[in-house]
Design a protein around this motif. Structure first.
Motif, PDB file in Angstrom:
ATOM      1  N   PRO A   1       0.799  -1.234   0.000  1.00 28.71           N
ATOM      2  CA  PRO A   1       0.000   0.000   0.000  1.00 28.71           C
ATOM      3  C   PRO A   1       0.826   1.274   0.000  1.00 28.71           C
ATOM      4  O   PRO A   1       0.341   2.320  -0.392  1.00 28.71           O
ATOM      5  CB  PRO A   1      -0.835  -0.125   1.275  1.00 28.71           C
ATOM      6  N   ALA A   2       2.091   1.222   0.441  1.00 26.08           N
ATOM      7  CA  ALA A   2       2.913   2.429   0.484  1.00 26.08           C
ATOM      8  C   ALA A   2       3.802   2.561  -0.750  1.00 26.08           C
ATOM      9  O   ALA A   2       4.731   3.357  -0.755  1.00 26.08           O
ATOM     10  CB  ALA A   2       3.776   2.421   1.752  1.00 26.08           C
ATOM     11  N   LEU A   3       3.518   1.803  -1.800  1.00 25.79           N
ATOM     12  CA  LEU A   3       4.356   1.828  -2.995  1.00 25.79           C
ATOM     13  C   LEU A   3       4.291   3.205  -3.655  1.00 25.79           C
ATOM     14  O   LEU A   3       3.194   3.694  -3.953  1.00 25.79           O
ATOM     15  CB  LEU A   3       3.874   0.761  -3.981  1.00 25.79           C
ATOM     16  N   PRO A   4       5.438   3.872  -3.882  1.00 27.70           N
ATOM     17  CA  PRO A   4       5.424   5.197  -4.520  1.00 27.70           C
ATOM     18  C   PRO A   4       4.910   5.104  -5.954  1.00 27.70           C
ATOM     19  O   PRO A   4       4.959   4.052  -6.585  1.00 27.70           O
ATOM     20  CB  PRO A   4       6.897   5.618  -4.492  1.00 27.70           C
ATOM     21  N   ALA A   5       4.453   6.242  -6.479  1.00 28.54           N
ATOM     22  CA  ALA A   5       3.903   6.264  -7.837  1.00 28.54           C
ATOM     23  C   ALA A   5       4.927   5.817  -8.866  1.00 28.54           C
ATOM     24  O   ALA A   5       4.591   5.112  -9.826  1.00 28.54           O
ATOM     25  CB  ALA A   5       3.402   7.669  -8.158  1.00 28.54           C
ATOM     26  N   TRP A   6       6.219   6.193  -8.671  1.00 32.53           N
ATOM     27  CA  TRP A   6       7.232   5.845  -9.662  1.00 32.53           C
ATOM     28  C   TRP A   6       7.516   4.341  -9.694  1.00 32.53           C
ATOM     29  O   TRP A   6       8.064   3.836 -10.677  1.00 32.53           O
ATOM     30  CB  TRP A   6       8.537   6.603  -9.401  1.00 32.53           C
ATOM     31  N   ALA A   7       7.148   3.620  -8.628  1.00 37.67           N
ATOM     32  CA  ALA A   7       7.397   2.178  -8.569  1.00 37.67           C
ATOM     33  C   ALA A   7       6.196   1.357  -9.010  1.00 37.67           C
ATOM     34  O   ALA A   7       6.282   0.128  -9.086  1.00 37.67           O
ATOM     35  CB  ALA A   7       7.804   1.777  -7.151  1.00 37.67           C
ATOM     36  N   SER A   8       5.070   2.006  -9.303  1.00 37.18           N
ATOM     37  CA  SER A   8       3.909   1.284  -9.813  1.00 37.18           C
ATOM     38  C   SER A   8       4.212   0.764 -11.213  1.00 37.18           C
ATOM     39  O   SER A   8       5.185   1.186 -11.849  1.00 37.18           O
ATOM     40  CB  SER A   8       2.687   2.202  -9.848  1.00 37.18           C
ATOM     41  N   SER A   9       3.404  -0.136 -11.690  1.00 34.28           N
ATOM     42  CA  SER A   9       3.640  -0.684 -13.030  1.00 34.28           C
ATOM     43  C   SER A   9       3.679   0.422 -14.076  1.00 34.28           C
ATOM     44  O   SER A   9       4.545   0.425 -14.957  1.00 34.28           O
ATOM     45  CB  SER A   9       2.552  -1.701 -13.385  1.00 34.28           C
TER      46      SER A   9
ATOM     47  N   ASP B   1      11.130  -4.077   6.252  1.00 28.55           N
ATOM     48  CA  ASP B   1      10.242  -2.934   6.078  1.00 28.55           C
ATOM     49  C   ASP B   1      11.008  -1.614   6.195  1.00 28.55           C
ATOM     50  O   ASP B   1      10.701  -0.647   5.499  1.00 28.55           O
ATOM     51  CB  ASP B   1       9.129  -2.972   7.125  1.00 28.55           C
ATOM     52  N   GLY B   2      12.011  -1.594   7.076  1.00 27.25           N
ATOM     53  CA  GLY B   2      12.804  -0.385   7.242  1.00 27.25           C
ATOM     54  C   GLY B   2      13.564  -0.022   5.977  1.00 27.25           C
ATOM     55  O   GLY B   2      13.619   1.147   5.587  1.00 27.25           O
ATOM     56  N   LEU B   3      14.147  -1.027   5.324  1.00 26.90           N
ATOM     57  CA  LEU B   3      14.882  -0.774   4.083  1.00 26.90           C
ATOM     58  C   LEU B   3      13.931  -0.313   2.982  1.00 26.90           C
ATOM     59  O   LEU B   3      14.267   0.568   2.186  1.00 26.90           O
ATOM     60  CB  LEU B   3      15.620  -2.035   3.646  1.00 26.90           C
TER      61      LEU B   3
ATOM     62  N   VAL C   1      14.404   3.177   0.856  1.00 31.81           N
ATOM     63  CA  VAL C   1      14.577   3.326  -0.595  1.00 31.81           C
ATOM     64  C   VAL C   1      13.394   4.063  -1.214  1.00 31.81           C
ATOM     65  O   VAL C   1      13.552   4.777  -2.218  1.00 31.81           O
ATOM     66  CB  VAL C   1      14.792   1.960  -1.292  1.00 31.81           C
ATOM     67  N   ALA C   2      12.186   3.916  -0.627  1.00 33.18           N
ATOM     68  CA  ALA C   2      11.027   4.635  -1.147  1.00 33.18           C
ATOM     69  C   ALA C   2      11.209   6.142  -1.002  1.00 33.18           C
ATOM     70  O   ALA C   2      10.796   6.920  -1.869  1.00 33.18           O
ATOM     71  CB  ALA C   2       9.760   4.188  -0.419  1.00 33.18           C
TER      72      ALA C   2
ATOM     73  N   SER D   1      15.673  -0.236  -6.585  1.00 33.66           N
ATOM     74  CA  SER D   1      14.764   0.209  -5.525  1.00 33.66           C
ATOM     75  C   SER D   1      13.403  -0.456  -5.662  1.00 33.66           C
ATOM     76  O   SER D   1      12.808  -0.912  -4.680  1.00 33.66           O
ATOM     77  CB  SER D   1      14.610   1.730  -5.569  1.00 33.66           C
ATOM     78  N   ARG D   2      12.873  -0.518  -6.874  1.00 37.07           N
ATOM     79  CA  ARG D   2      11.555  -1.130  -7.065  1.00 37.07           C
ATOM     80  C   ARG D   2      11.582  -2.615  -6.715  1.00 37.07           C
ATOM     81  O   ARG D   2      10.625  -3.148  -6.129  1.00 37.07           O
ATOM     82  CB  ARG D   2      11.092  -0.959  -8.508  1.00 37.07           C
ATOM     83  N   ASN D   3      12.651  -3.287  -7.070  1.00 35.23           N
ATOM     84  CA  ASN D   3      12.742  -4.708  -6.745  1.00 35.23           C
ATOM     85  C   ASN D   3      12.827  -4.947  -5.245  1.00 35.23           C
ATOM     86  O   ASN D   3      12.388  -5.987  -4.745  1.00 35.23           O
ATOM     87  CB  ASN D   3      13.934  -5.338  -7.463  1.00 35.23           C
ATOM     88  N   ILE D   4      13.376  -3.993  -4.517  1.00 38.06           N
ATOM     89  CA  ILE D   4      13.362  -4.082  -3.053  1.00 38.06           C
ATOM     90  C   ILE D   4      11.939  -3.866  -2.537  1.00 38.06           C
ATOM     91  O   ILE D   4      11.443  -4.611  -1.693  1.00 38.06           O
ATOM     92  CB  ILE D   4      14.326  -3.052  -2.441  1.00 38.06           C
ATOM     93  N   LEU D   5      11.273  -2.848  -3.067  1.00 36.89           N
ATOM     94  CA  LEU D   5       9.925  -2.515  -2.603  1.00 36.89           C
ATOM     95  C   LEU D   5       8.912  -3.622  -2.875  1.00 36.89           C
ATOM     96  O   LEU D   5       7.943  -3.786  -2.135  1.00 36.89           O
ATOM     97  CB  LEU D   5       9.454  -1.216  -3.265  1.00 36.89           C
TER      98      LEU D   5
END
Length: 227
Positions: free
Chosen positions: A31-39, A190-192, A196-197, A178-182
């Motif tokens: 749910p906290a995925l940033p917009a740039w990391a969305s598909s 969760d901290g990492l 990166v987010a 970063s996206r692959n971590i998220l």
């Protein structure tokens, strides 16, 4: 009345095996995925960086063929002794595998563009696919780091189109990592993920500044010629 139990969070395996890798599935799992990391957001980043790097690589190939045809050809970015695509192209580092390096770029960035456009069109990829993509991007980034070190500290000349490719690879490598971590392609705490987010674009900026600084101080005479 008893409240319904909270839904069980999706694991990385659930996300990539039982759910579509689209914005809805990612939002439900993270749910906290940033917009740039969305598909869609990541798709735009991949497609645009790949396109810019592809164009720069294509121009370099054309210039290299022109040099094959006419050794005295002056390339479009031969500005002075320090900023000269021709000088870089004539070095052995410019054809490390026996053919011009930009040919690798044309092939590789065509694949990158395809992946970006596929994401924008709603394509779904399993976890193993993203691991492969991360591996390829990491190898390409390492190759660019080597080319940067050779241009700056051995060849002593810069290629404008090469620097464009370096900049695109910085963005592509860091945002992919970063996206692959998220999204748990690379398992992490969760901290990492929160780190990166929040700091992804800061890392991109810092690395671009560091590369720019290395170029500035190494070629200061090109920017401030002695009177």
């Amino acid at each position: 009345m008893n409240r319904p139990a909270d839904p069980t969070p999706l694991s990385a395996a659930d996300t990539y095996q039982d759910r579509d890798d689209d914005d809805a599935a990612l939002s439900a799992a993270y749910p906290a995925l940033p917009a740039w990391a969305s598909s869609r957001g990541f798709g735009w980043i991949v497609a645009l960086t790949g396109l810019v790097a592809f164009i720069a690589s294509f121009i370099l190939v054309l210039e290299r063929f022109a040099l094959y045809k006419d050794p005295g050809h002056v390339t479009s970015c031969d500005i002075n002794p320090w900023i000269s695509c021709g000088t870089v192209m004539r070095s052995w580092q410019a054809a490390l595998f026996g053919f011009p390096n930009p040919i690798i770029g044309i092939i590789g960035f065509a694949v990158v563009i395809t992946i970006g456009v596929s994401l924008l069109s709603g394509a779904r990829f399993p976890r193993w696919y993203w691991i492969g993509f991360q591996t390829g991007i990491t190898l390409a980034f390492a190759f660019c780091v080597w080319l940067w070190s050779q241009a700056v500290y051995d060849i002593n000349a810069l290629c404008i189109y090469c620097m464009i490719v370096w900049a695109m690879m910085i963005i592509l490598f860091i945002t992919t990592f970063s996206r692959n971590i998220l999204t748990d392609v690379i398992p992490s705490s969760d901290g990492l993920k929160r780190f990166v987010a929040s700091w992804n674009w800061m890392f991109v900026s810092l690395l671009v500044i560091a590369v720019s600084a290395s170029i500035f101080f190494r070629f200061m005479n090109a920017f401030f010629p002695a009177s």
